[in-house]
Design an enzyme around this catalytic site. Structure first.
Site, PDB file in Angstrom:
ATOM      1  CB  CYS A  51      -9.093  -4.718   2.133  1.00  0.00           C
ATOM      2  SG  CYS A  51      -8.896  -4.423   0.400  1.00  0.00           S
ATOM      3  CB  THR A  83      -0.915  -0.018   1.250  1.00  0.00           C
ATOM      4  OG1 THR A  83      -1.743  -1.183   1.175  1.00  0.00           O
ATOM      5  CG2 THR A  83      -1.765   1.226   1.349  1.00  0.00           C
TER       6      THR A  83
HETATM    7  C1  LIG Z   1      -2.594  -6.212  -6.042  1.00  0.00           C
HETATM    8  C2  LIG Z   1      -2.323  -5.727  -4.663  1.00  0.00           C
HETATM    9  N1  LIG Z   1      -1.768  -4.516  -4.496  1.00  0.00           N
HETATM   10  C3  LIG Z   1      -1.489  -4.022  -3.283  1.00  0.00           C
HETATM   11  C4  LIG Z   1      -1.756  -4.755  -2.141  1.00  0.00           C
HETATM   12  C5  LIG Z   1      -1.458  -4.139  -0.799  1.00  0.00           C
HETATM   13  O1  LIG Z   1      -0.369  -4.744  -0.181  1.00  0.00           O
HETATM   14  P1  LIG Z   1      -0.163  -4.608   1.415  1.00  0.00           P
HETATM   15  O2  LIG Z   1      -1.197  -5.476   2.031  1.00  0.00           O
HETATM   16  O3  LIG Z   1       1.218  -5.073   1.665  1.00  0.00           O
HETATM   17  O4  LIG Z   1      -0.343  -3.177   1.765  1.00  0.00           O
HETATM   18  C6  LIG Z   1      -2.332  -6.019  -2.261  1.00  0.00           C
HETATM   19  C7  LIG Z   1      -2.654  -6.808  -1.038  1.00  0.00           C
HETATM   20  O5  LIG Z   1      -3.639  -7.501  -0.963  1.00  0.00           O
HETATM   21  C8  LIG Z   1      -2.615  -6.529  -3.555  1.00  0.00           C
HETATM   22  O6  LIG Z   1      -3.158  -7.725  -3.731  1.00  0.00           O
END
Ligand SMILES: Cc1ncc(COP(=O)(O)O)c(C=O)c1O
Length: 398
Positions: free
Chosen positions: A343, A84
């Site tokens: 999420c 993120t």
């Molecule tokens: C495609 C994608 N981008 C970004 C993220 C975000 O990663 P993080 O959970 O490490 O913030 C995720 C996590 O589910 C993801 O699947």
């Protein structure tokens, strides 16, 4: 995955874990590499003495491992707090650095919320945004991205592999065409890709992909949660999100999370080295699951682009049945799966990815994502093949 005793993770032997796109356990090699950096080699990499040198070496070695997989310079790798943060840094950082050049940003309809929400934030702050649509398999037409490029377009962000359906985008072609168009218009364009779901599944050669920025996160490849990385091609204009002590070449201040960075380095090296074997193995199990479920429930819809998707994800819709009761039924049978993105899995909102692919809201709330991992077995596949039709048939009869 039935957890083998040598994995050293505390998961019930009974649990069949089929949610590796949500997160993965830390693998033993990663854990072993991290451990000395908690209490023994605990120095702050910015300090001068020998203890700090050990921590610095740990971070430097991890950076080398990441750079080797990304085919880039070590100076082009920044460690972050997660995927993120990498996505937010790429999007907001470039928009801020190039605000005098232009205020137009292009992304796709199927991005993760950690791309879509920062882009919405830019829009509220006065940027113009073009959201490029996808086809019924979730694919972006590279030409439609290039057609959207204007003289004032400063950023294109299109993900490499989708987290809900696994569809893979032709990022190399998107980057090539968009850059060509921007050059014709005398613009200044930065290309970003969210490669969070692609590590260990696809090549991450940043030169072949032709991108300026690439995001990843440790917990999708058997390293811990809470550590990520961003590739930033040399010369890419990008302002930092966090300023302070000036770590990571002024691009991401804050004392480095040394053990987690070490873990991410080992995790990505192993995931990439095992990539061919992983793709072959999970692809075979994925095909077995899809064939087994289709045999019992022929009206099942497999979502995604069958010719362009990562090997470990299948996303299924069952007409007339919602996803959530299927997941609860699976949980009752000790099978962990999810309804798309982690999420949003607790919400009953239809998935933005599936609706962008043209699924009706009824089908879009009824999808189940099964995502395989390196230790998934035929037994796991057989269990889910037995469980899902039974649950769906029961729900339909109610
Ligand atoms: C495609 C994608 N981008 C970004 C993220 C975000 O990663 P993080 O959970 O490490 O913030 C995720 C996590 O589910 C993801 O699947």
């Amino acid at each position: 995955m039935q957890v083998a005793s040598n994995e050293g993770v505390t998961m019930s032997d009974e649990l069949i874990y089929l949610d590796h796109a949500a997160t993965t356990p830390v693998r033993p090699e990663v854990m072993a590499a991290m451990l000395p950096f908690f209490a023994e080699k605990f120095g702050n990499p910015s300090s001068l003495y020998m203890l700090a040198q050990e921590a610095r070496d740990g971070v430097a070695e991890a950076r080398e491992r990441v750079a080797a997989v990304l085919n880039c310079r070590t100076s082009e790798v920044i460690f972050t707090g997660n995927g993120t943060e990498s996505n937010n840094m790429a999007i907001k950082g470039v928009a801020a650095a190039l605000r005098k050049r232009g205020r137009h940003v292009i992304t796709s309809a199927v991005e993760h919320h950690s791309v879509l929400h920062p882009v919405e934030q830019l829009e509220r702050d006065g940027c113009e945004v073009t959201i490029v649509p996808v086809d019924s398999g979730g694919r972006v037409d590279p030409q439609s991205v290039s057609d959207a490029v204007r003289k004032d377009t400063v950023l294109v962000s299109v993900m490499l592999a989708n987290n809900e359906v696994g569809t893979v985008q032709d990022v190399a072609e998107i980057a090539r065409l968009a850059r060509q168009r921007s050059e014709e218009l005398n613009g200044e364009l930065v290309i970003h890709t969210d490669a969070v779901q692609a590590v260990g599944k696809l090549s991450l050669d940043t030169k072949a992909l032709g991108v300026d920025l690439l995001s990843l996160t440790g917990h999708k490849f058997y390293a811990p949660k809470g550590v990520g990385a961003l590739f930033v091609k040399r010369g890419t204009p990008m302002e930092p999100l966090l300023s302070g002590g000036g770590q990571e070449r002024q691009r991401r201040s804050g004392t480095e999370n040394v053990p987690y960075i070490v873990g991410l380095g080992v995790g990505i090296e192993l995931a990439d080295a095992e990539r061919n074997e992983f793709v072959e193995r999970t692809g075979r199990l994925r095909d077995m699951i899809e064939a087994g479920i289709m045999e019992r429930l022929p009206d099942t819809k497999i979502n995604g682009d069958s010719g362009h998707r990562v090997s470990n994800i299948t996303n299924l819709s069952f007409p007339g049945v919602q996803g959530e009761p299927v997941l609860l039924g699976l949980d009752f049978k000790s099978v962990a799966a999810s309804s798309g993105s982690a999420c949003s899995s607790a919400s009953l909102e239809p998935s933005h990815v599936l609706t962008a692919m043209g699924l009706s809201p009824e089908l879009a709330v009824g999808s189940v994502r099964i995502s395989l991992g390196r230790l998934s077995t035929e037994h796991d596949a057989s269990s889910v093949i037995a469980a899902i039709p039974e649950i769906v048939e029961r729900l339909r009869s109610m």
